[in-house]
Design an enzyme around this catalytic site. Structure first.
Site, mmCIF file in Angstrom:
data_model
loop_
_atom_site.group_PDB
_atom_site.id
_atom_site.type_symbol
_atom_site.label_atom_id
_atom_site.label_comp_id
_atom_site.label_asym_id
_atom_site.label_seq_id
_atom_site.Cartn_x
_atom_site.Cartn_y
_atom_site.Cartn_z
ATOM 1 N N HIS A 157 41.973 43.588 35.576
ATOM 2 C CA HIS A 157 41.908 42.281 36.769
ATOM 3 C C HIS A 157 43.351 41.962 36.417
ATOM 4 C CE1 HIS A 157 40.205 38.404 37.126
ATOM 5 N NE2 HIS A 157 41.488 38.081 37.571
ATOM 6 N N HIS A 180 46.538 39.855 39.729
ATOM 7 C CA HIS A 180 46.959 39.305 40.490
ATOM 8 C C HIS A 180 48.369 39.910 40.854
ATOM 9 C CE1 HIS A 180 43.288 36.917 40.942
ATOM 10 N NE2 HIS A 180 43.787 36.246 39.385
ATOM 11 N N ASN A 203 42.251 37.717 46.376
ATOM 12 C CA ASN A 203 42.794 36.064 46.553
ATOM 13 C C ASN A 203 44.475 35.860 47.370
ATOM 14 O OD1 ASN A 203 43.711 36.846 44.355
ATOM 15 N ND2 ASN A 203 43.055 34.558 43.455
ATOM 16 N N LYS A 206 35.357 41.797 44.849
ATOM 17 C CA LYS A 206 35.227 40.690 44.260
ATOM 18 C C LYS A 206 34.111 39.498 44.463
ATOM 19 C CE LYS A 206 36.512 38.174 41.118
ATOM 20 N NZ LYS A 206 37.983 37.788 40.462
ATOM 21 N N HIS A 265 33.785 36.130 39.314
ATOM 22 C CA HIS A 265 34.149 35.079 39.127
ATOM 23 C C HIS A 265 33.888 34.134 38.698
ATOM 24 C CE1 HIS A 265 37.432 31.881 38.085
ATOM 25 N NE2 HIS A 265 36.220 30.934 38.142
ATOM 26 N N HIS A 325 37.406 37.801 33.164
ATOM 27 C CA HIS A 325 37.253 37.043 32.173
ATOM 28 C C HIS A 325 36.701 36.012 31.759
ATOM 29 C CE1 HIS A 325 36.870 35.086 35.934
ATOM 30 N NE2 HIS A 325 38.142 35.276 36.419
ATOM 31 N N LEU A 333 41.564 29.573 35.128
ATOM 32 C CA LEU A 333 40.219 28.606 35.095
ATOM 33 C C LEU A 333 39.880 30.536 35.317
ATOM 34 C CD1 LEU A 333 39.967 27.534 38.735
ATOM 35 C CD2 LEU A 333 39.085 26.716 36.357
ATOM 36 N N ASP A 362 44.076 39.252 33.409
ATOM 37 C CA ASP A 362 43.951 38.504 34.327
ATOM 38 C C ASP A 362 45.308 37.705 34.801
ATOM 39 O OD1 ASP A 362 42.813 36.333 36.872
ATOM 40 O OD2 ASP A 362 42.212 35.000 35.162
ATOM 41 N N ALA A 375 45.874 26.880 38.412
ATOM 42 C CA ALA A 375 45.659 27.744 37.495
ATOM 43 C C ALA A 375 46.079 29.388 37.817
ATOM 44 C CB ALA A 375 43.885 27.107 37.641
HETATM 45 C C1 NCD Z 1 43.075 33.482 39.184
HETATM 46 C C2 NCD Z 1 44.661 32.785 40.301
HETATM 47 O O1 NCD Z 1 45.875 32.428 40.329
HETATM 48 O O2 NCD Z 1 44.516 33.390 41.455
HETATM 49 N N1 NCD Z 1 43.646 31.803 38.777
HETATM 50 C C3 NCD Z 1 43.047 31.921 37.173
HETATM 51 O O3 NCD Z 1 43.405 30.378 36.514
HETATM 52 N N2 NCD Z 1 42.511 32.577 36.538
HETATM 53 C C4 NCD Z 1 41.980 33.093 40.078
HETATM 54 C C5 NCD Z 1 41.453 33.484 39.753
HETATM 55 O O4 NCD Z 1 40.804 34.453 38.886
HETATM 56 O O5 NCD Z 1 40.515 32.854 38.717
HETATM 57 ZN ZN ZN Z 2 41.707 36.118 38.149
#
Ligand code: NCD
Ligand code: ZN
Length: 345
Positions: A12, A14, A40, A98, A135, A173, A218, A246, A262
């Site tokens: 997971h 980003h 995202n 997702k 999520h 998560h 989050l 994450d 977040a």
């Molecule tokens: C993630 C993001 O910033 O893309 N933020 C987070 O707090 N985890 C989005 C997500 O996975 O919820």
């Molecule tokens: Zn995430």
């Protein structure tokens, strides 16, 4: 002390796009052989063509000699069709889909407003063995933020798994004892990822001496009893709990703001932080399965060849990393020490 494990994967992650992507990618590729890349972006990655193009931008940023493999995902919307799923599955580049409930988190405004609209897509995923990554938070604004995961499980996930009784599903998560119980008791084909921050911190870390925006993610950090339950699941040796950092980079300006984003950035220590938590729990010997073995088995992918070595020698991440566009990125544990170090880093 040294610890050598098979090369791990991050299930997971980003990576963002543009300057942020080129600023963060090497942290992941130094540690992980593959990663499930979250879709995202703005706009979100909703088609196979967009996922393949994004994959190309990631590959173009790889450090010299890296054999890192980005495993792409599609962003589910109310209008994702069964044909979209079939195309994704046939591409060989898209490995999961997702589900962001609309409004749940960063760039989720085009997420799903009603799961029923997605039933044809979910049926296709079930048939094609394409995992749904969830999520798992209620978006009902009257639900207390600390109860959103539990409510989502009760109101959305339980009926979803009843209706789709062979759908592969990863609750992403996880942060609560309720989620641990749910995943532990669920049928085969249901699993969860666990982040470093949710096993190392409880919600007091959001307010330690003042408001701590770099600990805001989050689902939000939870009370100590929940941290303990999630840590216990991570180190339990049960194959349905596995690594997903994450890691979610946002620039300092977007975090330290009157409405801060977040996301915790952890890719710079994406395996070291887990080693610390597993060692403190007395189960360092179980890190390798959690990080390197359970998920390839779940996704039906081959295990990695090669190894990664950590040494027990504390180091301190910098106050921030500079992105190519001059933005600053504040990493998890900035200015504080981490007990394990990546050999060669
Ligand atoms: C993630 C993001 O910033 O893309 N933020 C987070 O707090 N985890 C989005 C997500 O996975 O919820
Ligand atoms: Zn995430």
């Amino acid at each position: 002390m040294r610890l050598t494990i098979s090369r791990p994967d991050d299930w997971h992650l980003h990576l963002r796009d543009g300057p942020m992507l080129s600023g963060v990618l090497a942290h992941t590729t130094a540690r992980f052989a593959r990663a499930i890349v979250m879709p995202n972006l703005a706009p979100p990655v909703t088609t196979t063509a967009a996922a393949v193009a994004y994959r190309g931008r990631i590959l173009a940023c790889l450090p010299d000699g890296s054999d890192f493999e980005p495993l792409m995902t599609l962003y589910l919307t109310d209008s994702t069709s069964a044909e979209d799923i079939a195309e994704a599955s046939a591409s060989g580049k898209v490995f999961a889909v997702k589900l962001y409930p609309a409004g749940a988190t960063t760039h989720s405004d085009q997420g799903v407003t009603s799961l029923e609209k997605c039933f044809p897509a979910l049926e296709a995923m079930q048939r094609l063995r394409m995992p749904l990554l969830v999520h798992g938070e209620s978006t009902d604004p009257v639900v207390d933020i600390f109860d959103r995961e539990k409510r989502f499980i009760e109101e959305t996930l339980v009926p979803l798994l009843q209706r789709f009784d062979e759908l592969k599903l990863v609750l992403e998560h996880i942060t609560t004892a309720d989620a641990v119980d749910f995943v532990r008791d669920a049928r085969a084909g249901v699993a969860a990822t666990i982040t470093p921050q949710h096993i190392l911190l409880n919600r007091n870390a959001l307010f330690a001496g003042g408001l701590r925006p770099h600990h805001f993610c989050l689902p939000v950090l939870k009370a100590e009893r929940h941290r303990e339950a999630v840590l216990e699941a991570a180190v339990s040796g049960e194959p349905e709990f596995f690594l997903g950092t994450d890691s979610a980079p946002h620039s300092r300006g977007r975090k330290e703001s009157d409405c801060g984003c977040a996301g915790v950035y952890s890719a710079h220590a994406g395996i070291e932080l887990y080693a610390e938590a597993f060692e403190e729990a007395g189960h360092l010997d179980r890190l390798e399965n959690f990080a390197s073995h359970f998920v390839p088995d779940f996704y039906g992918l081959p295990r990695n060849s090669g190894t990664l070595t950590l040494t027990r020698s504390p180091w301190t991440p910098p106050a921030s990393y500079k992105m190519p566009d001059g933005e600053e990125l504040v990493p998890f544990r900035s200015g504080e020490s981490i007990n394990w170090r990546l050999e060669g880093a």
